[in-house]
Scaffold this motif. Structure first.
Motif: not given
Ligand code: ADP
Ligand code: MG
Length: 605
Positions: A41, A60-61, A117, A143
């Motif tokens: 992240a 988080d990403n 993703e 995320g």
């Protein structure tokens, strides 16, 4: 009799393991944040309610997890980070035991939302006390978000064991800061009870430190950079004049992990010796890189301790690097009184030429290196020049960072003292005037400083002369103390104190330096022994220095002693010829100045 051994149900085993990993809400913060970092992240947000009792959430990403992984992540010993025991030696991530999520889920109400993703839908999983409550598909950005509510709801003892909200919040902020300081290129934020406490955009380390500790710290930071075969050091220390009464901003990171190590801390503190008043603590942010094979990080997830193979070398490198940098940035004269050649690691300074100011700095200077080599650059004239240079050139590279006190002395001592008149007040202080100010000198700590530097100079150059005692003085000690005295006998002789060990419990002192009297001997020996016991015993390198300090304490003029005019002037003059006139060898201030302006202000109030 029937068998009595039973396999513990998983959720009970997890609860027990959880107690080890999760001691308080801050442990959850650490584990979740580290998982987010490991997941790649670059934005990590921490949300806390009621010091973490009600909620700890990390958003988080990072990569996110697949549906199966999301479920597996909560099983014990499930980790994506190692596959075999060998992988343990090649770890570049924070986690690897695969215990954290299982442990946390065992003792709280956990909601995980995650999406990868390349997948259209994400996963939501709810687990209470280790039991799966629900699992469904959701829409969500890439995320992971993990919410941990009601920590320790099923272990009331633990819950009651938590400290006040203030204390628990402090622990959370510590954990947050440690991660944030490890990864300045990741954006972090912390929200507590709907208030944003930190918002840290990505940037370099200095920017990160400033964003966490406030703009003011910017001017206080001295960069540290050193690269040797066995240790690379990067980071910052704060200038001594900004040292704090409270411990606090002290951070060591080793190979990307925050660690605590009393020995290395001592190395750092010792580099500040003579520059800090008593009870002040230096601030530092130091990033060490060492070959992984040379350390043993205790892999227990809550531990921050570490063992080094070559601790003593690291000690010496850290100490001299910091001293060198303090010197280059003209914070104080660098005098390495107590280096021991055996502790020196052969390495060269890479950045020798960073625009160093004109203060004469000799990082290699070591008065104890050799007694036969003759002259060492310690003549008085140079000292004076050095000392003046410190106050005229010293603070140029960084502006506006001199405390008032410092600024006063800076201006004042450039001017010649225009009068030799001194007064003693209360048989404690000497008052003297200089052109635009008055100086108040503490007779005891000033004299300690003078004697200490005199001793060191003599030890290295001419040797401290001693006089034979007409009648040797016998003193009794414990066997243990006598053993210590045996060990430091040669150092004591270098300091002009000669004695024979009569038996296990008695020594007979035969000669002492001129500046000492017989009555001072017992307290002096006791002081030296005490220092020896409290010191860093296996590194003998400050033994001579330590004896010189003890001697200066014993022989110095005490408070309550009346001084004649000549004696007063002697102290004033000699003090300001010292290399480090500001503090006694024990960190006490030796003098203060009050400018005419300050005096006038007082009268005009
Ligand atoms: P460890 O970190 O030791 O592997 P944890 O129990 O902390 O064990 O996590 C288990 C696994 O869950 C990790 O190995 C990782 O694959 C996955 N995981 C945990 N947190 C995250 C996250 N924020 N983003 C992506 N994956 C995660
Ligand atoms: Mg982990």
């Amino acid at each position: 009799m029937s068998d009595i051994i039973q396999l513990l149900p998983d959720n009970v085993a997890n609860q027990i393991a959880a107690g080890e990993v999760v001691q308080r809400p801050a442990s959850v913060v650490k584990e979740l944040m580290e998982n987010s970092v490991d997941a790649g992240a670059d934005h990590i947000k921490l949300i806390i309610k009621d010091a973490g009792r009600t909620l700890v959430q990390v958003i988080d990403n990072g990569t996110g997890m697949s549906q199966t992984d999301a479920r597996l992540a909560f099983e014990r010993h499930t980790t994506s980070k190692i596959r075999s025991a060998e992988d343990l030696f090649n770890l570049h991530t924070n986690g690897f035991r695969g215990e954290a999520l299982a442990s946390i889920a065992a003792i709280g109400h956990v909601t995980l939302k995650t999406k990868k993703e390349d997948e259209e839908l994400g996963t939501l999983i709810q687990i209470n006390g280790g039991k799966l409550i629900s699992q469904e598909m959701i829409t969500k950005p890439v995320g992971t978000s993990i919410e941990v509510r009601n920590l320790f709801y099923n272990i009331p003892v633990r819950r009651n064991f938590l400290k006040s909200n203030t204390v628990e919040t402090r622990h959370i902020i510590d954990a947050f800061q440690r991660v944030a300081l490890t990864y300045p290129d990741i954006t972090f934020s912390l929200i507590h009870n709907d208030n944003e406490i930190f918002n840290l955009p990505s940037g370099n380390l200095k920017k990160r430190i400033v964003n966490i500790f406030g703009k003011k710290i910017n001017e206080k930071l001295i960069p540290i950079s050193e690269d040797t075969e066995i240790l690379k050091i990067e980071g910052f220390v704060a200038k001594p004049e900004f040292a704090k009464k409270k411990r606090g901003e002290q951070f060591f990171f080793v190979n990307g992990r925050f660690i605590k190590n009393a020995y290395l801390h001592h190395a750092l503190v010792s580099a500040f010796e003579g520059l800090l008043p008593n009870a002040y603590h230096p601030s530092y942010f130091l990033y060490l890189s060492v070959p992984p094979a040379s350390i043993d990080i205790n892999i227990h997830p809550t531990k921050t301790e570490i063992k080094f193979d070559n601790e003593r070398d690291l000690y010496a490198i850290i100490r001299s690097t910091i001293k060198h940098s303090l010197g280059q940035f003209s914070v104080g004269p660098v005098l390495d009184f107590d280096k021991n050649p055996t502790l020196e690691t052969p390495y060269s300074y890479k950045n020798k030429n960073i625009n160093s100011p004109k203060v004469i700095v000799d990082p290699g200077f070591n008065p104890f290196e050799s007694k036969t080599e003759g002259k060492i650059n310690f003549p008085k004239k140079e000292i004076k020049q050095n000392w003046e240079a410190i106050y005229t050139e010293a603070d140029k590279p960084v502006q506006n960072d001199i405390s008032n006190q410092e600024k006063n002395s800076l201006d004042l001592f450039k001017e010649e003292r225009n009068s030799q008149t001194t007064y003693q007040i209360h048989q404690k202080y000497i008052v003297s005037t200089i052109k635009s100010a008055m100086v108040l000198i503490d007779q005891n700590s000033a004299h300690q400083r003078i004697l200490y530097e005199e001793y060191l100079e003599k030890i290295t150059v001419t040797g401290i002369g001693s006089q034979q005692l007409l009648f040797p003085k016998e003193i009794s000690f414990s066997k243990n103390d006598t053993d210590i005295l045996k060990e430091i006998k040669i150092d004591m002789e270098s300091c002009g104190i000669f004695f024979e060990i009569k038996n296990n419990e008695t020594i007979s002192i035969t000669a002492i330096p001129l500046s000492l009297t017989e009555v001072q001997l017992l307290p002096l020996f006791e002081n030296i022994l005490e220092n020896y016991k409290n010191g860093v015993p296996e590194s003998s390198f400050s033994q001579l220095d330590s004896i010189a300090k003890s001697m200066s304490r014993s022989a110095a003029i005490k408070k309550g002693v009346k001084l004649n005019q000549k004696e007063q002037e002697d102290i004033v003059n000699k003090l300001f010829l010292c290399k480090e006139p500001n503090f006694s060898p024990f960190g006490q201030r030796t003098y203060i100045t009050i400018s005419l302006e300050e005096l006038e202000n007082k009268f005009n109030q």
